[in-house]
Enzyme design. Sequence first.
Site, PDB file in Angstrom:
ATOM      1  N   GLU A 197      50.978  13.943  29.731  1.00 26.95           N
ATOM      2  CA  GLU A 197      51.039  14.131  28.397  1.00 26.95           C
ATOM      3  C   GLU A 197      49.928  14.704  27.599  1.00 26.95           C
ATOM      4  O   GLU A 197      48.757  14.434  28.189  1.00 26.95           O
ATOM      5  CB  GLU A 197      51.647  12.760  27.893  1.00 26.95           C
ATOM      6  CG  GLU A 197      52.934  12.613  28.346  1.00 26.95           C
ATOM      7  CD  GLU A 197      53.682  11.161  27.456  1.00 26.95           C
ATOM      8  OE1 GLU A 197      53.104  10.608  26.622  1.00 26.95           O
ATOM      9  OE2 GLU A 197      54.771  10.689  28.067  1.00 26.95           O
TER      10      GLU A 197
ATOM     11  N   SER B 139      44.697  11.219  32.869  1.00 26.24           N
ATOM     12  CA  SER B 139      44.863  10.731  34.265  1.00 26.24           C
ATOM     13  C   SER B 139      45.639   9.111  34.046  1.00 26.24           C
ATOM     14  O   SER B 139      45.678   8.619  35.063  1.00 26.24           O
ATOM     15  CB  SER B 139      43.604  10.626  35.359  1.00 26.24           C
ATOM     16  OG  SER B 139      43.395  12.133  35.461  1.00 26.24           O
TER      17      SER B 139
ATOM     18  N   ARG C  18      27.128  45.261  53.143  1.00 21.80           N
ATOM     19  CA  ARG C  18      25.900  45.465  51.981  1.00 21.80           C
ATOM     20  C   ARG C  18      24.614  45.586  52.330  1.00 21.80           C
ATOM     21  O   ARG C  18      24.062  44.622  53.290  1.00 21.80           O
ATOM     22  CB  ARG C  18      25.828  44.271  50.851  1.00 21.80           C
ATOM     23  CG  ARG C  18      24.850  44.365  49.823  1.00 21.80           C
ATOM     24  CD  ARG C  18      24.905  45.455  48.691  1.00 21.80           C
ATOM     25  NE  ARG C  18      24.087  45.331  47.781  1.00 21.80           N
ATOM     26  CZ  ARG C  18      23.911  46.203  46.697  1.00 21.80           C
ATOM     27  NH1 ARG C  18      24.441  47.394  46.848  1.00 21.80           N
ATOM     28  NH2 ARG C  18      23.078  45.704  45.764  1.00 21.80           N
TER      29      ARG C  18
ATOM     30  N   GLN D  14      18.005  35.887  56.995  1.00 20.91           N
ATOM     31  CA  GLN D  14      18.229  34.575  57.312  1.00 20.91           C
ATOM     32  C   GLN D  14      18.747  33.841  56.238  1.00 20.91           C
ATOM     33  O   GLN D  14      19.717  32.815  56.374  1.00 20.91           O
ATOM     34  CB  GLN D  14      16.811  33.868  57.793  1.00 20.91           C
ATOM     35  CG  GLN D  14      16.939  32.365  58.427  1.00 20.91           C
ATOM     36  CD  GLN D  14      15.570  31.757  58.758  1.00 20.91           C
ATOM     37  OE1 GLN D  14      14.841  31.618  57.919  1.00 20.91           O
ATOM     38  NE2 GLN D  14      15.557  31.624  59.986  1.00 20.91           N
TER      39      GLN D  14
ATOM     40  N   HIS E  39      27.834  38.232  46.947  1.00 19.16           N
ATOM     41  CA  HIS E  39      28.558  39.504  46.182  1.00 19.16           C
ATOM     42  C   HIS E  39      27.467  40.271  45.391  1.00 19.16           C
ATOM     43  O   HIS E  39      27.736  41.189  44.799  1.00 19.16           O
ATOM     44  CB  HIS E  39      29.856  39.620  45.689  1.00 19.16           C
ATOM     45  CG  HIS E  39      31.089  39.359  46.750  1.00 19.16           C
ATOM     46  ND1 HIS E  39      31.399  38.497  47.561  1.00 19.16           N
ATOM     47  CD2 HIS E  39      31.879  40.160  46.942  1.00 19.16           C
ATOM     48  CE1 HIS E  39      32.335  38.652  48.091  1.00 19.16           C
ATOM     49  NE2 HIS E  39      32.701  40.054  47.931  1.00 19.16           N
TER      50      HIS E  39
ATOM     51  N   GLY F 172      25.867  40.906  41.777  1.00 14.01           N
ATOM     52  CA  GLY F 172      26.187  41.389  40.662  1.00 14.01           C
ATOM     53  C   GLY F 172      27.739  41.905  40.653  1.00 14.01           C
ATOM     54  O   GLY F 172      28.567  41.964  39.697  1.00 14.01           O
TER      55      GLY F 172
ATOM     56  N   GLU G 113      46.430  17.189  40.474  1.00 12.95           N
ATOM     57  CA  GLU G 113      46.665  15.927  41.150  1.00 12.95           C
ATOM     58  C   GLU G 113      45.771  15.074  41.217  1.00 12.95           C
ATOM     59  O   GLU G 113      45.820  14.212  42.084  1.00 12.95           O
ATOM     60  CB  GLU G 113      47.231  16.472  42.655  1.00 12.95           C
ATOM     61  CG  GLU G 113      48.241  17.501  42.793  1.00 12.95           C
ATOM     62  CD  GLU G 113      49.377  17.354  42.406  1.00 12.95           C
ATOM     63  OE1 GLU G 113      49.700  16.452  41.712  1.00 12.95           O
ATOM     64  OE2 GLU G 113      50.163  18.051  42.479  1.00 12.95           O
TER      65      GLU G 113
END
Length: 401
Positions: free
Chosen positions: A131, A136, A284, A295, A354, A356, A379
């Site tokens: 609600e 919780s 890349r 590494q 990734h 930018g 949950e």
Amino acid sequence: MARLAQTAGLTDIQQEILSTVRDFVDKEIIPVATELEHRDEYPQQIVDGLKELGLFGLMIPEEYGGLGESLLTYALCVEEIARGWMSVSGIINTHFIVAYMLKQHGTQEQKDYFLPRMAAGEVRGAFSMSEPGLGSDVSAITSKAVKNGDEYVLNGQKMWLTNGGTSTLVAVLVRSDEGHPEGTAPHKSMTTFLIEKEPGFGEVRPGLTIPGKIDKMGYKGVDTTELIMDGLRIPANRVLGGTTGRGFYQMMDGVEVGRVNVAARGCGVAQRAFELGVSYAQQRHTFGKPIAQHQAIQFKLAEMATKVEAAHAMMVNAARKKDSGERNDLEAGMAKYLASEYCKEVVEDAFRIHGGYGFSKEYEIERLYREAPMLLIGEGTAEIQKMIIGRRLLEEYRFQG
């Protein structure tokens, strides 16, 4: 990729089901997920495909037209679906929590009436505890049912209802003081009602309104809504199990299934993030070689893969514990906590790999980066899981002084 998150001891039928779902995810979900997510569009074609595969009846017993499969099979399917698009797994999850609660706690009439249509995907389930003001703290529920002849009159406002608009059956937890004297513990004066409604938004039956979709950071496509009851009249035969005062226990039983599901979703999203990260790292180039040969990136990939494996193992353990008929709140809490936290970390590492480009909506990792935070809350938050885990550990390791 193929070597991560393998599950030992599966039957031929389980392997066939998972292979079918994996193919469906690769061909029908992954290619369109990001575009649909950016448009916040309900994936009707995908849902229709899942219906044709029989997945809406996966855990429903064969006598009611389902496949009668285990929670483990279901969790592994959810893992695959979440790897494609987490929102789709949410559509399945709420449906199965309601189906599971009906199977475990419903009257025979309720099972006969609802389960065959749920197995066929004709009735779509949703459930509602939260609600606006309680978070919780389920014991603080204020929505209320009052007996009136052969009916109950329900009033109150519910929040964060997944499938609120598209569902046609909602299991709603409210306070019902009838038969429970003043001073009764809050969790003993709650009842679950099975509310049938029309799909859509606005007034979906007299006294019941679904205002509209909540605009969210991620977890788009699937509709998340409020639910407002204002003089909603429900017949007494739609009390889950036929007896008031049992709703809290019924919902908590369903939430244990839901926590295994959220753990499975975390595993699936983390797997996809790893796939994207390890693939991009080999494409890349910087300083004259693929970044995968640096590494620092190899260390990151090693950590990501280890977290994927660990989360998967805990999720499988929690599902198997529930399937055995044993109490699994400890295992489900641990699996949900670890998988959601590791998912967030793996997704962030893939985002960093990734560079930018991870910030661009052209790349899939951007979507995963917005989806992962929902698993930290759904949950039960991490803090709630740690409370459950801590209490159960103290029960198991009680000091004998």
